[in-house]
Design a protein around this motif. Sequence first.
Motif, mmCIF file in Angstrom:
data_model
loop_
_atom_site.group_PDB
_atom_site.id
_atom_site.type_symbol
_atom_site.label_atom_id
_atom_site.label_comp_id
_atom_site.label_asym_id
_atom_site.label_seq_id
_atom_site.Cartn_x
_atom_site.Cartn_y
_atom_site.Cartn_z
ATOM 1 N N GLN A 189 5.220 10.619 -14.696
ATOM 2 C CA GLN A 189 6.465 9.911 -14.379
ATOM 3 C C GLN A 189 6.275 8.652 -13.540
ATOM 4 N N PHE A 190 5.432 8.733 -12.512
ATOM 5 C CA PHE A 190 5.231 7.591 -11.625
ATOM 6 C C PHE A 190 3.741 7.311 -11.436
ATOM 7 N N PRO A 191 3.021 6.960 -12.491
ATOM 8 C CA PRO A 191 1.568 6.730 -12.352
ATOM 9 C C PRO A 191 1.241 5.549 -11.443
ATOM 10 N N GLU A 192 2.230 4.681 -11.192
ATOM 11 C CA GLU A 192 1.979 3.497 -10.349
ATOM 12 C C GLU A 192 1.827 3.854 -8.872
ATOM 13 N N VAL A 193 2.323 5.033 -8.482
ATOM 14 C CA VAL A 193 2.340 5.387 -7.060
ATOM 15 C C VAL A 193 0.942 5.385 -6.457
ATOM 16 N N GLY A 194 -0.010 6.001 -7.164
ATOM 17 C CA GLY A 194 -1.361 6.106 -6.629
ATOM 18 C C GLY A 194 -1.978 4.756 -6.321
ATOM 19 N N THR A 195 -1.691 3.766 -7.160
ATOM 20 C CA THR A 195 -2.249 2.428 -6.961
ATOM 21 C C THR A 195 -1.508 1.656 -5.879
ATOM 22 N N ILE A 196 -0.206 1.651 -5.953
ATOM 23 C CA ILE A 196 0.595 0.837 -5.035
ATOM 24 C C ILE A 196 0.511 1.337 -3.601
ATOM 25 N N PHE A 197 0.399 2.653 -3.419
ATOM 26 C CA PHE A 197 0.386 3.195 -2.069
ATOM 27 C C PHE A 197 -1.014 3.540 -1.575
ATOM 28 N N SER A 198 -2.044 3.076 -2.269
ATOM 29 C CA SER A 198 -3.402 3.285 -1.789
ATOM 30 C C SER A 198 -3.648 2.365 -0.596
ATOM 31 N N TRP A 199 -4.778 2.580 0.092
ATOM 32 C CA TRP A 199 -5.036 1.846 1.335
ATOM 33 C C TRP A 199 -5.637 0.475 1.045
ATOM 34 N N GLN A 200 -4.834 -0.403 0.484
ATOM 35 C CA GLN A 200 -5.261 -1.774 0.231
ATOM 36 C C GLN A 200 -4.902 -2.645 1.436
ATOM 37 N N THR A 201 -5.640 -3.716 1.627
ATOM 38 C CA THR A 201 -5.416 -4.576 2.803
ATOM 39 C C THR A 201 -4.845 -5.943 2.431
ATOM 40 N N SER A 202 -4.506 -6.160 1.182
ATOM 41 C CA SER A 202 -4.068 -7.483 0.753
ATOM 42 C C SER A 202 -2.547 -7.634 0.752
ATOM 43 N N TRP A 203 -1.828 -6.699 1.396
ATOM 44 C CA TRP A 203 -0.382 -6.779 1.454
ATOM 45 C C TRP A 203 0.051 -7.445 2.764
ATOM 46 N N PRO A 204 1.146 -8.207 2.747
ATOM 47 C CA PRO A 204 1.676 -8.773 3.991
ATOM 48 C C PRO A 204 2.051 -7.664 4.962
ATOM 49 N N ALA A 205 2.066 -7.980 6.244
ATOM 50 C CA ALA A 205 2.303 -6.962 7.270
ATOM 51 C C ALA A 205 3.618 -6.223 7.060
ATOM 52 N N MET A 206 4.676 -6.947 6.684
ATOM 53 C CA MET A 206 5.981 -6.307 6.534
ATOM 54 C C MET A 206 5.951 -5.215 5.475
ATOM 55 N N HIS A 207 5.251 -5.461 4.376
ATOM 56 C CA HIS A 207 5.189 -4.464 3.308
ATOM 57 C C HIS A 207 4.150 -3.398 3.608
ATOM 58 N N ASP A 208 3.101 -3.772 4.324
ATOM 59 C CA ASP A 208 2.093 -2.780 4.677
ATOM 60 C C ASP A 208 2.694 -1.747 5.622
ATOM 61 N N GLU A 209 3.509 -2.188 6.551
ATOM 62 C CA GLU A 209 4.172 -1.249 7.451
ATOM 63 C C GLU A 209 5.147 -0.367 6.678
ATOM 64 N N ALA A 210 5.843 -0.964 5.699
ATOM 65 C CA ALA A 210 6.779 -0.192 4.886
ATOM 66 C C ALA A 210 6.036 0.867 4.076
ATOM 67 N N ARG A 211 4.893 0.485 3.524
ATOM 68 C CA ARG A 211 4.109 1.457 2.739
ATOM 69 C C ARG A 211 3.615 2.596 3.625
ATOM 70 N N LYS A 212 3.204 2.284 4.856
ATOM 71 C CA LYS A 212 2.766 3.328 5.777
ATOM 72 C C LYS A 212 3.912 4.281 6.091
ATOM 73 N N SER A 213 5.097 3.721 6.322
ATOM 74 C CA SER A 213 6.266 4.543 6.605
ATOM 75 C C SER A 213 6.599 5.434 5.413
ATOM 76 N N MET A 214 6.502 4.887 4.213
ATOM 77 C CA MET A 214 6.811 5.667 3.019
ATOM 78 C C MET A 214 5.775 6.756 2.776
ATOM 79 N N ARG A 215 4.503 6.455 3.086
ATOM 80 C CA ARG A 215 3.470 7.486 2.981
ATOM 81 C C ARG A 215 3.747 8.623 3.956
#
Length: 217
Positions: A119-145
């Motif tokens: 259903q959501f195969p994109e989740v594993g990639t988008i929420f992995s520990w990548q460092t190329s995201w802007p701070a605002m979205h990186d913090e959001a991803r951490k909160s969502m994790r």
Amino acid sequence: MSPHPGLGSPAATEQSQSRLSRRRERRKSEIVNAAIALLATNGYQGMSLDDVAERADIAKPTLYHYFASKDELVSAALEALTTGVLTCLTSVLDATSTASHHERLRALMTEQLRLLTDQFPEVGTIFSWQTSWPAMHDEARKSMRRRHDAVFRDVVSAGVNAGELDCENIDAALQCLHGTINHASIWLSHMRDPHQAERSKTDLLNALMRVFTSSAA
């Protein structure tokens, strides 16, 4: 006899507005889904609004009627994925409310594997520990994790307290669980034989459950 509702009647106006609202929500969902697909394949830096508009089959100026900027769209995409996953996991918890903690954890694992595989195969990639995201979205991803982790953590903690699960370090065990399922979803999705995939999934879940049912020596 009451007058027949004409085009200018309140009822007709309300009906027209309702259709417009549904059409707008469908279009907005299409744009978000296009953004999710591009974020999964290209990452934040590689996703452009031009590509989103093309994938959603709309003109770029039309896109701006729904999202004022790339960052606004990315925020909506991240939240949509998180909400979709958490809704499915919460449904599993509701359906297993009278089951043992052991059974509830296995049900969550099974659903998480299904979500990442189907259903959501994109989740594993988008929420992995990548460092190329802007701070605002990186913090959001951490909160969502953290929101996602809390669903599993609550069940594991309750199981440990009840003596049904045996786990010396919940943090380490959950890292094993999420990391294994993320990679296993890719592994299973490439299996052409559905029977082999099903057997492998069962073996995988059995192995993961052992992480939560026996302490390290």
